[in-house]
Design a protein around this motif. Structure first.
Motif, PDB file in Angstrom:
ATOM      1  N   ARG A   1      -3.127  40.856 119.054  1.00 39.82           N
ATOM      2  CA  ARG A   1      -2.169  41.729 118.592  1.00 39.82           C
ATOM      3  C   ARG A   1      -0.621  41.353 118.465  1.00 39.82           C
ATOM      4  NH1 ARG A   1      -1.681  47.658 119.990  1.00 39.82           N
ATOM      5  NH2 ARG A   1      -0.829  47.868 117.966  1.00 39.82           N
ATOM      6  N   ALA A   2      -0.424  40.330 119.588  1.00 40.68           N
ATOM      7  CA  ALA A   2       0.930  39.594 119.868  1.00 40.68           C
ATOM      8  C   ALA A   2       0.937  38.719 118.432  1.00 40.68           C
ATOM      9  CB  ALA A   2       1.140  39.109 120.906  1.00 40.68           C
ATOM     10  N   ALA A   3       0.065  38.033 118.334  1.00 43.53           N
ATOM     11  CA  ALA A   3      -0.004  36.994 117.098  1.00 43.53           C
ATOM     12  C   ALA A   3       0.390  37.593 115.773  1.00 43.53           C
ATOM     13  CB  ALA A   3      -1.308  36.280 117.208  1.00 43.53           C
ATOM     14  N   GLU A   4      -0.083  39.087 115.729  1.00 42.35           N
ATOM     15  CA  GLU A   4       0.292  39.673 114.561  1.00 42.35           C
ATOM     16  C   GLU A   4       1.667  40.208 114.556  1.00 42.35           C
ATOM     17  OE1 GLU A   4      -2.403  43.085 114.599  1.00 42.35           O
ATOM     18  OE2 GLU A   4      -4.137  41.407 114.110  1.00 42.35           O
ATOM     19  N   LEU A   5       2.634  39.695 115.273  1.00 42.81           N
ATOM     20  CA  LEU A   5       3.846  40.471 115.531  1.00 42.81           C
ATOM     21  C   LEU A   5       4.782  39.940 114.226  1.00 42.81           C
ATOM     22  CD1 LEU A   5       5.253  40.158 119.106  1.00 42.81           C
ATOM     23  CD2 LEU A   5       4.472  41.973 117.867  1.00 42.81           C
ATOM     24  N   LEU A   6       5.555  40.935 113.596  1.00 44.18           N
ATOM     25  CA  LEU A   6       6.197  40.522 112.358  1.00 44.18           C
ATOM     26  C   LEU A   6       7.607  41.057 112.486  1.00 44.18           C
ATOM     27  CD1 LEU A   6       6.037  39.362 109.248  1.00 44.18           C
ATOM     28  CD2 LEU A   6       5.428  41.515 108.658  1.00 44.18           C
ATOM     29  N   LEU A   7       8.433  40.182 112.826  1.00 44.13           N
ATOM     30  CA  LEU A   7       9.927  40.568 113.211  1.00 44.13           C
ATOM     31  C   LEU A   7      10.631  40.817 111.901  1.00 44.13           C
ATOM     32  CD1 LEU A   7      11.049  37.806 115.669  1.00 44.13           C
ATOM     33  CD2 LEU A   7      10.318  40.165 116.332  1.00 44.13           C
ATOM     34  N   GLN A   8      11.445  41.859 112.156  1.00 43.35           N
ATOM     35  CA  GLN A   8      12.181  42.296 110.837  1.00 43.35           C
ATOM     36  C   GLN A   8      13.509  41.485 111.115  1.00 43.35           C
ATOM     37  OE1 GLN A   8      13.007  46.559 110.949  1.00 43.35           O
ATOM     38  NE2 GLN A   8      14.778  46.329 109.802  1.00 43.35           N
ATOM     39  N   GLY A   9      13.467  40.536 110.194  1.00 44.24           N
ATOM     40  CA  GLY A   9      14.276  39.452 110.138  1.00 44.24           C
ATOM     41  C   GLY A   9      15.739  39.599 109.924  1.00 44.24           C
ATOM     42  N   ASP A  10      16.202  40.695 109.471  1.00 48.49           N
ATOM     43  CA  ASP A  10      17.534  41.068 109.396  1.00 48.49           C
ATOM     44  C   ASP A  10      18.130  41.686 110.803  1.00 48.49           C
ATOM     45  OD1 ASP A  10      16.371  43.558 109.126  1.00 48.49           O
ATOM     46  OD2 ASP A  10      17.091  43.983 106.979  1.00 48.49           O
ATOM     47  N   GLU A  11      17.203  42.002 111.543  1.00 48.64           N
ATOM     48  CA  GLU A  11      17.648  42.319 112.920  1.00 48.64           C
ATOM     49  C   GLU A  11      17.391  41.567 114.063  1.00 48.64           C
ATOM     50  OE1 GLU A  11      17.063  46.554 114.202  1.00 48.64           O
ATOM     51  OE2 GLU A  11      16.837  47.157 111.929  1.00 48.64           O
ATOM     52  N   LEU A  12      16.124  40.913 114.056  1.00 49.60           N
ATOM     53  CA  LEU A  12      15.610  40.134 114.840  1.00 49.60           C
ATOM     54  C   LEU A  12      15.345  38.704 114.536  1.00 49.60           C
ATOM     55  CD1 LEU A  12      13.201  42.801 116.668  1.00 49.60           C
ATOM     56  CD2 LEU A  12      15.591  42.507 117.317  1.00 49.60           C
ATOM     57  N   ARG A  13      15.779  37.587 115.567  1.00 43.85           N
ATOM     58  CA  ARG A  13      15.390  36.260 115.109  1.00 43.85           C
ATOM     59  C   ARG A  13      14.246  35.697 115.890  1.00 43.85           C
ATOM     60  NH1 ARG A  13      20.476  35.280 117.268  1.00 43.85           N
ATOM     61  NH2 ARG A  13      21.335  35.054 115.266  1.00 43.85           N
ATOM     62  N   GLU A  14      13.746  36.399 117.087  1.00 40.71           N
ATOM     63  CA  GLU A  14      12.871  35.565 117.926  1.00 40.71           C
ATOM     64  C   GLU A  14      12.175  36.622 119.081  1.00 40.71           C
ATOM     65  OE1 GLU A  14      12.337  31.812 121.025  1.00 40.71           O
ATOM     66  OE2 GLU A  14      14.588  32.220 119.826  1.00 40.71           O
ATOM     67  N   TRP A  15      11.014  36.430 119.473  1.00 40.82           N
ATOM     68  CA  TRP A  15      10.388  37.443 120.677  1.00 40.82           C
ATOM     69  C   TRP A  15       9.748  36.267 121.647  1.00 40.82           C
ATOM     70  CZ3 TRP A  15       5.347  36.691 121.721  1.00 40.82           C
ATOM     71  CH2 TRP A  15       4.506  36.381 120.646  1.00 40.82           C
ATOM     72  N   VAL A  16       9.941  36.859 122.854  1.00 40.14           N
ATOM     73  CA  VAL A  16       9.177  35.922 123.950  1.00 40.14           C
ATOM     74  C   VAL A  16       8.835  37.024 124.964  1.00 40.14           C
ATOM     75  CG1 VAL A  16      11.525  35.839 124.983  1.00 40.14           C
ATOM     76  CG2 VAL A  16       9.589  33.913 125.224  1.00 40.14           C
TER      77      VAL A  16
END
Length: 340
Positions: free
Chosen positions: A283-298
């Motif tokens: 499921r983590a591989a399916e993360l789709l960031l909202q580009g206008d709010e977030l640039r990265e996750w970890v």
């Protein structure tokens, strides 16, 4: 609108900005360095001695956005701001504050090859004095280190072989075509206390998920402001879906309620953290960031989170993790438990 001309110290941003005034109707020069000069006069020497540069002053970063918004009530704009900005967290804070005031930003990098830049700096110092060439050259390593994030964020114009006028023409053309636009989504600044809900998500190694917002410095938990009439846990679920593209199957359990004290200009309010459970690798591989709010996750350990989160958020996380271990809910005030 603000056209923010970024680049190395001594790269000719101000010269290009003056040329740009002739090419963009209604434009006005906006020099944030003047705000730094004013703070140097008004702030006590003891406070000034605690920072290396006026950009390190939170007051300067706030004034940049406040002053721009105020100027745009007097003139049609756009504002042309020639200002070196090398720290990404300062970019996030300033551009996010501008977005909250509904001031769009066009971020343009005026890049110069290093050998040509060094020659320009030396020639200018001999011709007109001003900034010491050693001072400008001493900041080149910081500029080189910042290039990866700046080039990813800004529209780049290579000015190595351009005159100031031709540079301005290239910038004006790029602006007309919509280049350098930053689609930062940021709610208006609060005018009273707020209620916010964050959700902690974990991987199989019990590391917690953090996200890097584009609109404020430091890392954060997925979440946001609870809308009027909205249940806090449901608000956290909504934010996870909007920010990460992940639908939580169950309503998350509350871990901490933290009262954040008002600290002008911030109003404070209640901050809730919920346990969103385990986010398995698939499921983590399916993360789709909202580009206008977030640039990265970890995913990070608690110790790693201490290096990424601002202190107030880290204290909240630390107690949330203790509450999760104990299967309880903790009541905090300013990041410290009460009633236990």
């Amino acid at each position: 609108m603000i056209v923010w001309l970024n680049g190395a110290f001594g790269a000719g941003k101000t010269t290009a900005a003056y040329e740009l005034l002739d090419l963009i109707p209604g434009s006005t020069l906006y020099d944030p360095e003047l705000l730094g000069a004013g703070l140097r006069v008004m702030l006590p020497k003891e406070r000034l001695g605690q920072v290396d540069d006026f950009q390190d002053l939170p007051a300067w970063r706030r004034l940049v956005a406040d002053t721009a918004a105020a100027l745009l009530t007097e003139i049609p704009g756009p504002l042309i701001a020639p200002m070196t900005l090398l720290r990404q967290e300062y970019r996030d804070e300033i551009f996010g504050a501008l977005a909250s005031r509904r001031v769009p930003v066009r971020h343009v990098l005026l890049h110069v090859e290093e050998t040509i830049l060094r020659r320009r700096i030396g020639t200018r110092a001999e011709r007109e004095g001003g900034s010491s060439p050693d001072w400008c050259l001493g900041h080149l390593p910081a500029y080189q280190a910042a290039l990866p994030w700046i080039t990813a964020d800004a529209h780049t114009v290579d000015t190595s072989r351009l005159t100031p006028r031709r540079t301005a023409e290239r910038v004006a053309e790029a602006i007309r075509e919509g280049a350098g636009a930053l689609d930062i989504v940021q709610a208006p600044e609060p005018t009273a206390e707020t209620l916010a809900a964050g959700v902690l998500l974990f991987d199989e190694r019990d590391r917690v998920l953090l996200v890097d917002p584009t609109y404020k410095p430091g890392w954060e938990f997925p979440g946001g402001i609870v809308e009027p009439g909205e249940a806090p846990a449901r608000a956290g679920m909504r934010e996870v879906a909007e920010e990460l593209g992940i639908e939580l199957a169950e309503v998350p359990r509350l871990l901490v309620v933290d009262w954040e004290a008002p600290c002008p200009p911030a109003f404070g309010g209640l901050r809730l953290l919920f346990d969103g459970g385990c986010l398995e690798s698939a499921r983590a591989a399916e993360l789709l960031l909202q580009g206008d709010e977030l640039r990265e996750w970890v995913f990070v350990t608690e110790a790693e989170a201490a290096r990424l989160l601002p202190p107030v958020r880290y204290r909240r996380l630390r107690w949330a993790l203790r509450a999760r271990e104990r299967g309880t809910t903790l009541n905090l005030e300013a990041g410290a438990p009460v009633g236990i």
